[in-house]
Write an enzyme that holds these catalytic residues in place. Structure first.
Site, PDB file in Angstrom:
ATOM      1  N   ASP A 111       0.820  -1.221   0.000  1.00  0.00           N
ATOM      2  CA  ASP A 111       0.000   0.000   0.000  1.00  0.00           C
ATOM      3  C   ASP A 111       0.849   1.264   0.000  1.00  0.00           C
ATOM      4  O   ASP A 111       0.385   2.320   0.427  1.00  0.00           O
ATOM      5  CB  ASP A 111      -0.941   0.001   1.217  1.00  0.00           C
ATOM      6  N   LYS A 162       4.302   1.644  16.148  1.00  0.00           N
ATOM      7  CA  LYS A 162       3.131   2.388  16.631  1.00  0.00           C
ATOM      8  C   LYS A 162       3.326   2.870  18.074  1.00  0.00           C
ATOM      9  O   LYS A 162       2.687   2.387  18.998  1.00  0.00           O
ATOM     10  CB  LYS A 162       1.855   1.528  16.530  1.00  0.00           C
ATOM     11  N   ASP A 223       1.677   6.261   2.456  1.00  0.00           N
ATOM     12  CA  ASP A 223       0.970   5.019   2.780  1.00  0.00           C
ATOM     13  C   ASP A 223      -0.499   5.287   2.476  1.00  0.00           C
ATOM     14  O   ASP A 223      -1.104   6.199   3.045  1.00  0.00           O
ATOM     15  CB  ASP A 223       1.182   4.708   4.268  1.00  0.00           C
TER      16      ASP A 223
HETATM   17  N1  GDD Z   1      -0.166 -11.659   3.579  1.00  0.00           N
HETATM   18  C1  GDD Z   1      -0.399 -10.861   4.615  1.00  0.00           C
HETATM   19  N2  GDD Z   1      -0.832 -11.418   5.785  1.00  0.00           N
HETATM   20  N3  GDD Z   1      -0.233  -9.524   4.481  1.00  0.00           N
HETATM   21  C2  GDD Z   1      -0.477  -8.738   5.556  1.00  0.00           C
HETATM   22  C3  GDD Z   1      -0.936  -9.250   6.784  1.00  0.00           C
HETATM   23  C4  GDD Z   1      -1.114 -10.674   6.897  1.00  0.00           C
HETATM   24  O1  GDD Z   1      -1.506 -11.234   7.927  1.00  0.00           O
HETATM   25  N4  GDD Z   1      -1.101  -8.197   7.631  1.00  0.00           N
HETATM   26  C5  GDD Z   1      -0.774  -7.086   6.951  1.00  0.00           C
HETATM   27  N5  GDD Z   1      -0.398  -7.399   5.688  1.00  0.00           N
HETATM   28  C6  GDD Z   1       0.080  -6.495   4.636  1.00  0.00           C
HETATM   29  C7  GDD Z   1      -0.886  -5.381   4.276  1.00  0.00           C
HETATM   30  O2  GDD Z   1      -1.706  -5.775   3.177  1.00  0.00           O
HETATM   31  C8  GDD Z   1       0.061  -4.240   3.889  1.00  0.00           C
HETATM   32  O3  GDD Z   1       0.442  -4.317   2.525  1.00  0.00           O
HETATM   33  C9  GDD Z   1       1.298  -4.500   4.732  1.00  0.00           C
HETATM   34  O4  GDD Z   1       1.227  -5.858   5.157  1.00  0.00           O
HETATM   35  C10 GDD Z   1       1.385  -3.580   5.954  1.00  0.00           C
HETATM   36  O5  GDD Z   1       0.145  -3.636   6.653  1.00  0.00           O
HETATM   37  P1  GDD Z   1      -0.644  -2.299   7.045  1.00  0.00           P
HETATM   38  O6  GDD Z   1      -1.886  -2.731   7.721  1.00  0.00           O
HETATM   39  O7  GDD Z   1      -0.744  -1.375   5.893  1.00  0.00           O
HETATM   40  O8  GDD Z   1       0.339  -1.739   8.159  1.00  0.00           O
HETATM   41  P2  GDD Z   1       0.573  -0.237   8.623  1.00  0.00           P
HETATM   42  O9  GDD Z   1       0.469   0.709   7.500  1.00  0.00           O
HETATM   43  O10 GDD Z   1      -0.294   0.022   9.809  1.00  0.00           O
HETATM   44  O11 GDD Z   1       2.098  -0.298   9.161  1.00  0.00           O
HETATM   45  C11 GDD Z   1       3.140  -0.855   8.373  1.00  0.00           C
HETATM   46  O12 GDD Z   1       3.528   0.035   7.345  1.00  0.00           O
HETATM   47  C12 GDD Z   1       4.092   1.299   7.808  1.00  0.00           C
HETATM   48  C13 GDD Z   1       4.492   2.088   6.589  1.00  0.00           C
HETATM   49  O13 GDD Z   1       3.360   2.419   5.861  1.00  0.00           O
HETATM   50  C14 GDD Z   1       4.344  -1.178   9.278  1.00  0.00           C
HETATM   51  O14 GDD Z   1       5.258  -1.903   8.487  1.00  0.00           O
HETATM   52  C15 GDD Z   1       4.970   0.094   9.834  1.00  0.00           C
HETATM   53  O15 GDD Z   1       6.154  -0.229  10.546  1.00  0.00           O
HETATM   54  C16 GDD Z   1       5.324   1.040   8.692  1.00  0.00           C
HETATM   55  O16 GDD Z   1       5.830   2.287   9.227  1.00  0.00           O
HETATM   56 MG    MG Z   2      -0.133   0.597   5.515  1.00  0.00          MG
END
Ligand code: GDD
Ligand code: MG
Length: 372
Positions: A111, A162, A223
């Site tokens: 994303d 977080k 993001d």
């Molecule tokens: N296959 C799979 N299985 N993918 C997953 C799962 C899972 O169980 N959980 C999450 N994802 C994928 C999501 O589809 C996304 O592409 C990515 O992992 C990160 O998940 P998000 O839900 O978007 O996390 P976030 O935005 O809250 O936080 C993450 O991204 C930030 C940067 O945008 C973390 O990596 C943070 O550390 C980072 O700063």
């Molecule tokens: Mg994200």
């Protein structure tokens, strides 16, 4: 030649109702499924094979991208029976990599829209001999992300996912969601259980003195996890503020896809995209918005920084600012929807039933409207 793992299994909860039927990475951004931008950029950086780590609505990915030939990529789809978290997903997908233990493997959150030089991250990783290299970016408010402080040599010193308290906000550098792992490091992630790469794998690596590099790069980065970011990312692509080989038209103030009809007396601006089969009526003003395929915006409607879902309707003279209208929903004529409102899929708002003065949380009508 490089292999990549694409994490696309999340539920996209902050983007509901847009993600009720469509996984976040498949939502149209600047006219094409978001992943098309990521795949095109990865291919341009020399990635030749991508393993999709899917979970939520997993069956919807392959019909979009097939074997990847259009992108010059070899695509493989792997589905978790139960979501395994980010680290578990990476470990699970690694069974489908073909490279050797010392080779670099690119891992991308599904994303992130960014101008990152992917090839430079990979090549720098290889040259440094690190176990993992992380792309880091700086943001004004890091609370929704993973904080990643580094020392003078660029080595990561901590990983704070977080942060909850002001004391934990020790840096404005965050994990930007693009990593290069040396393959053998992925193979050591425990298999067959839920693992968070951010909360478990990275802290464990630091505890064992592995070399984890942080590469701060202040190129364009977003993001797309919230409605505001989603519309901004789409508009920035359309206006060329970030480039993508997958943009389906010339850079400009608006992008109107084939099969859409925009009345000559409508005004589109700010990077608006109008999807195939959508209609925008005379006198409507649509700024910085995403109008999904088949949506209808009637004459004199004002739509700013909003998303109008597939086959949704916005009635004549209605005003929407920073609103999400779910697929198939109907906003009757003469409504004034407050910023932040989300109209549920298939909901119906009668003519002139919502005015600006109502706070978003009190607009119950948006979620209880009768289904068509
Ligand atoms: N296959 C799979 N299985 N993918 C997953 C799962 C899972 O169980 N959980 C999450 N994802 C994928 C999501 O589809 C996304 O592409 C990515 O992992 C990160 O998940 P998000 O839900 O978007 O996390 P976030 O935005 O809250 O936080 C993450 O991204 C930030 C940067 O945008 C973390 O990596 C943070 O550390 C980072 O700063
Ligand atoms: Mg994200």
């Amino acid at each position: 030649m490089t292999e990549a793992i694409l994490l696309v299994g999340g539920q996209g909860t902050r983007l509901r109702p847009l993600t009720s039927h469509t996984p976040k990475p498949l939502l149209p951004v600047a006219g094409v499924p978001f992943l098309a931008h990521q795949l095109a950029r990865a291919a341009a950086a020399g990635v030749h094979r991508v393993v999709f780590a899917t979970s939520y609505l997993a069956e919807l990915f392959e019909p979009h991208f097939g074997d990847g030939a259009v992108f010059g990529l070899d695509l493989v789809y792997v589905t978790e029976a139960e979501p395994l978290g980010t680290g578990g997903a990476i470990r699970n997908a690694a069974d489908h990599l073909t490279c050797g233990p010392d080779e670099p493997v690119l891992v991308l959150n599904g994303d992130i829209l960014s101008g990152l030089d992917i090839a430079a991250l990979r090549d720098g990783h290889r040259a440094s001999g690190a176990d993992v290299s992380l792309h880091l970016t700086r943001v004004a408010d890091p609370r929704a992300f993973g904080l990643v402080p580094t020392d003078a040599d660029g080595r990561v010193t901590a990983f704070l996912e977080k942060p909850q308290t002001p004391e934990e906000i020790v840096t404005d550098q965050i994990n930007a969601g693009a990593y290069v792992f040396t393959r053998a490091v992925i193979d050591r992630i425990p298999a067959g259980r839920v693992v968070s790469v951010e909360r478990e794998t990275f802290p464990d690596l630091l505890a064992t003195d592995a070399v984890v590099r942080g590469v701060v790069d202040d190129t364009y980065w977003l993001d797309l996890g919230t409605p505001a970011a989603f519309v901004k990312g789409s508009a920035d692509l359309v206006r060329g503020r970030v480039s993508s080989p997958a943009l389906p038209g010339p850079v400009g103030d608006a992008l109107v896809l084939d099969g859409a009809f925009v009345d000559p007396l409508a005004v589109l601006s700010g990077g608006t995209v109008v999807g195939a089969g959508a209609v925008v009526g005379a006198g409507a003003v649509v700024e910085g918005s995403v109008v999904l395929p088949g949506a209808r915006i009637a004459g004199r409607a004002l739509v700013h920084h909003s998303v109008v879902g597939r086959h949704a309707e916005v009635g004549a003279g209605s005003r929407l600012d920073s609103v999400v209208v779910g697929d198939g929903a109907v906003v009757g004529a003469g409504n004034e929807l407050p910023a932040g409102l989300r109209v549920g899929c298939g909901a119906v708002l009668a003519d002139e039933s919502v005015r600006m003065s109502a706070a978003p949380s009190t607009c119950a009508a948006a979620h209880v409207g009768a289904r068509r």
